[in-house]
Scaffold this active site. Structure first.
Site, short mmCIF file in Angstrom:
data_model
loop_
_atom_site.label_atom_id
_atom_site.label_comp_id
_atom_site.label_asym_id
_atom_site.label_seq_id
_atom_site.Cartn_x
_atom_site.Cartn_y
_atom_site.Cartn_z
CB ALA A 1 -0.87 -0.01 1.25
N GLY B 1 0.40 -5.25 0.58
CA GLY B 1 -0.64 -5.21 -0.45
C GLY B 1 -0.15 -5.75 -1.78
CD GLU C 1 -3.16 -7.84 1.66
OE1 GLU C 1 -2.94 -6.63 1.53
OE2 GLU C 1 -3.97 -8.32 2.47
CD GLU D 1 0.60 -6.18 5.26
OE1 GLU D 1 1.54 -6.95 5.55
OE2 GLU D 1 0.04 -6.20 4.15
N1 CAA Z 1 4.47 3.62 0.38
C1 CAA Z 1 4.92 4.86 0.14
N2 CAA Z 1 6.22 5.17 0.00
C2 CAA Z 1 7.09 4.15 0.08
C3 CAA Z 1 6.70 2.83 0.32
C4 CAA Z 1 5.31 2.58 0.47
N3 CAA Z 1 4.85 1.35 0.67
N4 CAA Z 1 7.79 2.06 0.36
C5 CAA Z 1 8.84 2.87 0.14
N5 CAA Z 1 8.42 4.14 -0.03
C6 CAA Z 1 9.23 5.31 -0.33
C7 CAA Z 1 10.22 5.63 0.80
O1 CAA Z 1 9.62 6.44 1.78
C8 CAA Z 1 11.31 6.34 0.04
O2 CAA Z 1 10.86 7.65 -0.20
P1 CAA Z 1 11.89 8.89 -0.19
O3 CAA Z 1 12.87 8.57 -1.27
O4 CAA Z 1 11.02 10.05 -0.46
O5 CAA Z 1 12.49 8.88 1.17
C9 CAA Z 1 11.34 5.63 -1.30
O6 CAA Z 1 10.06 4.99 -1.43
C10 CAA Z 1 12.41 4.56 -1.43
O7 CAA Z 1 12.31 3.70 -0.30
P2 CAA Z 1 13.61 3.17 0.46
O8 CAA Z 1 14.53 4.30 0.70
O9 CAA Z 1 13.14 2.40 1.62
O10 CAA Z 1 14.25 2.23 -0.68
P3 CAA Z 1 14.89 0.79 -0.54
O11 CAA Z 1 15.25 0.38 -1.90
O12 CAA Z 1 15.90 0.79 0.54
O13 CAA Z 1 13.71 -0.18 -0.03
C11 CAA Z 1 11.53 -1.18 0.02
C12 CAA Z 1 12.58 -0.42 -0.82
C13 CAA Z 1 12.06 -2.58 0.34
C14 CAA Z 1 10.28 -1.27 -0.82
C15 CAA Z 1 11.28 -0.44 1.34
O14 CAA Z 1 11.00 0.91 1.05
C16 CAA Z 1 10.14 -0.97 2.14
O15 CAA Z 1 10.31 -1.93 2.86
N6 CAA Z 1 8.96 -0.31 2.04
C17 CAA Z 1 7.82 -0.63 2.84
C18 CAA Z 1 7.10 -1.80 2.31
C19 CAA Z 1 5.89 -2.07 3.14
O16 CAA Z 1 5.89 -2.02 4.34
N7 CAA Z 1 4.79 -2.40 2.43
C20 CAA Z 1 3.60 -2.76 3.08
C21 CAA Z 1 2.74 -1.57 3.23
S1 CAA Z 1 1.35 -1.98 4.17
C22 CAA Z 1 0.29 -2.73 3.15
O17 CAA Z 1 0.59 -2.97 2.03
C23 CAA Z 1 -1.02 -3.11 3.76
C24 CAA Z 1 -2.18 -3.04 2.90
O18 CAA Z 1 -2.15 -3.12 1.70
C25 CAA Z 1 -3.51 -2.88 3.42
#
Ligand code: CAA
Length: 698
Positions: A67, A106, A109, A129
């Site tokens: 998400a 997501g 999912e 999550e």
């Molecule tokens: N939503 C919005 N922004 C996100 C994001 C997300 N899910 N994941 C990463 N970003 C953004 C970061 O904030 C960062 O932004 P800035 O450059 O402005 O700081 C940019 O993307 C790059 O991220 P990283 O610096 O973390 O890059 P990375 O290559 O080191 O890692 C990643 C990439 C593995 C995707 C890592 O960002 C990560 O783990 N993200 C979170 C993933 C996550 O938790 N997803 C689940 C969300 S909850 C969900 O999905 C539930 C649902 O549907 C209901």
């Protein structure tokens, strides 16, 4: 019907195959545009007679990273991800997905809603999550158990553990693993395999889930032990338990539990912590070009120096370790070897890599001249200004032009150290936290003359070492230790006034810290605080209250864990209160004429946290930290601050500036020297402002 959002979701046709690709940089988050685009694309292709199979893949770095976390806490915008996943799964034509980079939350999912999944080797799959205070809310808790069984689904969903393609295949989460080919090529091949029957497809919701009450109970017990303060993991167990019911019922249960989590303060705290880790990299020097660092020198083979050397070696850097004499050097190299052995045990490196590091990447020496070719040198000797100045004068003579000279001091004046060199622009503080190869925080201490590219080099090094770097200005203790010194005093006053060390520790542990302040002091070594108090004694203001209990404990030779006794006794049976400390406390109270009073757990937490927040506000006022979120990151990554509270500044916002001000005014009636009102807090209260606003404004 509306066209899919052409920028984010694209359709490509190849005979009977339709490819749907996502392009939402940087990580393909499932933003509203992506959800809308996917939903529209599937509906459109379902009605297209020429199309027999649909394959999804991501452009850029990943499939879908989950998400869009920035949308959390804002009014939901249709279509929701649950709806989109259902559109995918109920599509009459086979829909498959190719997963590369990451497929998280997501993103996973969406994949589970497709009818078959191909994982590209190197992909990272998982349900993060719970680390954000929520549960999978788009069918993940219902579909994962159908594919893996309840026990494995619980493990993934309640821990947030990320897995690779091979494990995902073994668990039944994906149908195929591919090692070669671009996601687009693999999507085409897999789609053709669906047409030929070589890749079977099925709807996940139609699979039956076998009962496993034992796994549910075991997960609840594990959570009670390992994540006792967290709200969402137990909700995740309840949601997975509902996967035994008909799909629609289970999905409704998941939605209700998800909504509870999204509204919880823990969700806000954990999401704040996620962004804090990334926000701290945005510094004024962000455009400066970091200097190349391939080899580093470390002076000092004690716990800290060896830990720094280990971290650098694990990151692939060449390290030269220097000590005064051979004996100390041998102890240092032995500590590094032990640290690396730990990394082998944890599966971070294998035996061959460890051997290569020790034989090739590490050089041990008693001669500082060996630093002549190093790109960066970190001094990690004991905290004595004269010793450090002498070392920096030598480094100035020995090191090549352009080498970065860093001190790992925890509180000494970096400007004074830099001033003994002819190149103060090349000098900065790199304050690691012990054990340095484990703790993620690195305070990058910027002196008056530190050059922007040297600051950028500190941040680049931190990234290489997998650490979270926070920019700090020069003052006694920088950000973290300066604030710690203040709230530690609040704990000492609570003790003098009537609370026991165990009661204070318990209160803070129940708040969410892994350990209370006195247990931490015992672990760090009481002699460290003792030395600092002796150093600061001449400057201690008359009006300041003083709690002598820790000094008296040290005078008996009890320095905490390492001597078997401190605030607690360590005799192999787990820490228990040291009865002799009670007598010391009683004597100190009598001496100060204090009649002890009762403290509730709530009052302990309030006083402790208010002291932390007040000093943090002064650190901001003084410009030592750039923004409130930098302070949050320091405490989250260096001081075990409970992540679900988001950090001291985020927590302060949940209380409100007025409430904190009122508390300080109340406490100041007893002690107006310690409980002073920070001007910044007064201003925030007057404007009804928050620390979060300050983050946005700077
Ligand atoms: N939503 C919005 N922004 C996100 C994001 C997300 N899910 N994941 C990463 N970003 C953004 C970061 O904030 C960062 O932004 P800035 O450059 O402005 O700081 C940019 O993307 C790059 O991220 P990283 O610096 O973390 O890059 P990375 O290559 O080191 O890692 C990643 C990439 C593995 C995707 C890592 O960002 C990560 O783990 N993200 C979170 C993933 C996550 O938790 N997803 C689940 C969300 S909850 C969900 O999905 C539930 C649902 O549907 C209901």
């Amino acid at each position: 019907m509306t066209e899919p959002n052409a920028h984010v979701v694209e359709i490509e046709r190849d005979g009977p195959v339709a490819l749907i690709s996502f392009d939402n940089p940087p990580v393909n988050a499932a933003s509203q545009a992506l959800r809308q685009g996917l939903d529209t694309a599937i509906r459109q292709l379902a009605d297209d007679d020429a199309i027999e199979v649909i394959a999804l893949y991501g452009k850029g770095r990943s499939f879908i990273a989950g998400a869009d976390i920035r949308e959390f806490g804002k009014p939901p915008r249709a279509p929701g991800l649950t709806e989109v996943c259902n559109t995918v799964e109920t599509c009459a034509k086979p829909v498959i997905s190719v997963l590369h980079g990451v497929a998280l939350g997501g993103g996973l999912e969406v994949a589970l809603a497709t009818h078959a999944r191909v994982a590209v080797d190197g992909v990272s799959l998982g349900f993060p999550e719970v680390t954000l205070g929520i549960i999978p809310g788009a069918g993940g808790t219902q579909r994962a158990p159908r594919l893996t069984g309840i026990a494995d689904a619980l493990d993934l969903i309640t821990t947030g553990r990320r897995i690779g393609a091979k494990e995902a295949h073994e668990l039944g989460l994906v149908d195929r693993v591919e090692t070669e080919g671009t996601p687009r090529e693999l999507a085409l091949t897999a789609a053709r395999d669906v047409l030929s029957g070589a890749l079977p497809t099925r709807r996940t919701r139609e699979i039956e889930v076998a009962a496993d009450d034992a796994a549910l109970e075991a997960a609840r017990a594990r959570i009670a032990k390992r994540q006792p303060h967290l709200f969402s993991p137990l909700k995740a167990v309840d949601a997975v338990a509902a996967s035994r019911r008909p799909y629609a019922e289970g999905e409704a249960t998941e939605r209700a539990l998800f909504a509870e989590c999204i509204d919880s303060p823990q969700r806000a705290g954990l999401v704040h912590a996620f962004f804090a880790e990334r926000a701290v990299g945005k510094i004024p020097e962000v455009h400066a070009h970091p200097r190349a660092v391939h080899s580093i020198g470390v002076i000092g083979g004690g716990t800290m120096g060896s830990g720094i050397a280990t971290a650098a070696l694990l990151a692939g850097l060449d390290v030269t370790l220097a000590e005064r004499d051979q004996e100390a050097l041998d102890r240092g190299t032995a500590t590094i070897a032990k640290n690396l052995e730990g990394a082998v045990k944890r599966g971070k490196i294998d035996d061959a890599r460890r051997d290569a590091i020790l034989s090739k990447a590490l050089t041990a020496t008693t001669d500082l001249e060996a630093f002549a070719t190093c790109d960066l040198v970190i001094e990690a000797v004991f905290e004595d200004m004269e010793v450090k100045k002498d070392l920096f004068a030598q480094l100035d003579r020995i090191c090549r032009d352009g080498a970065v000279l860093a001190t790992n001091t925890s509180y000494l004046d970096v400007n004074e150290i830099a001033a003994v060199t002819r190149r103060p622009g090349d000098v900065l503080g790199l304050h690691f936290f012990s054990p340095a190869h484990v703790m993620r925080l690195l305070e990058v201490v910027v002196g008056e003359k530190t050059a922007p590219e040297v600051v950028a080099t500190g941040f680049a090094l931190a990234r290489k070492l997998g650490k979270v770097a926070v920019r700090a200005g020069v003052c006694d203790g920088f950000i973290g230790n300066r604030i710690l010194a203040h709230y530690k005093k609040a704990a000492d006053y609570l003790m003098l006034d009537g609370a026991s060390p165990q009661q204070i520790d318990r209160a803070m542990e129940n708040f969410g810290f892994a350990m209370g302040p006195f247990a931490v002091s015992d672990l760090a070594g009481l002699d460290i605080g003792w030395a600092a108090r002796k150093r600061l004694a001449p400057t201690r203001p008359e009006a300041e209250r003083y709690n002598p209990v820790a000094d008296r404990i040290c005078e008996r030779g009890w320095f905490g864990r390492k001597t078997g006794k401190g605030f607690y006794v360590y005799d192999g049976e787990g820490p228990r209160p040291n009865p002799e400390v009670d007598a010391i406390i009683d004597a100190a109270r009598a001496e100060a004429g204090i009649t002890p009073r009762e403290f509730s757990e709530q009052e302990i937490v309030e006083r402790y946290m208010t002291a932390m927040i007040s000093e943090a506000a002064r650190v901001l006022e003084d410009g030592i930290a750039l923004r409130p979120i930098d302070i949050d990151a320091v405490f989250l990554f260096g001081y075990g601050f409970p992540r679900h509270h988001g950090g001291p500044m985020h927590y302060a916002d949940t209380l409100g500036a007025h409430a904190i001000l009122n508390r300080i005014q109340e406490y100041a009636k007893e002690d107006n020297h310690f409980w002073r009102i920070p001007q910044l807090l007064e201003e925030l209260a007057a404007q009804d402002g928050t620390f979060a606003q300050m983050n946005r404004e700077t």
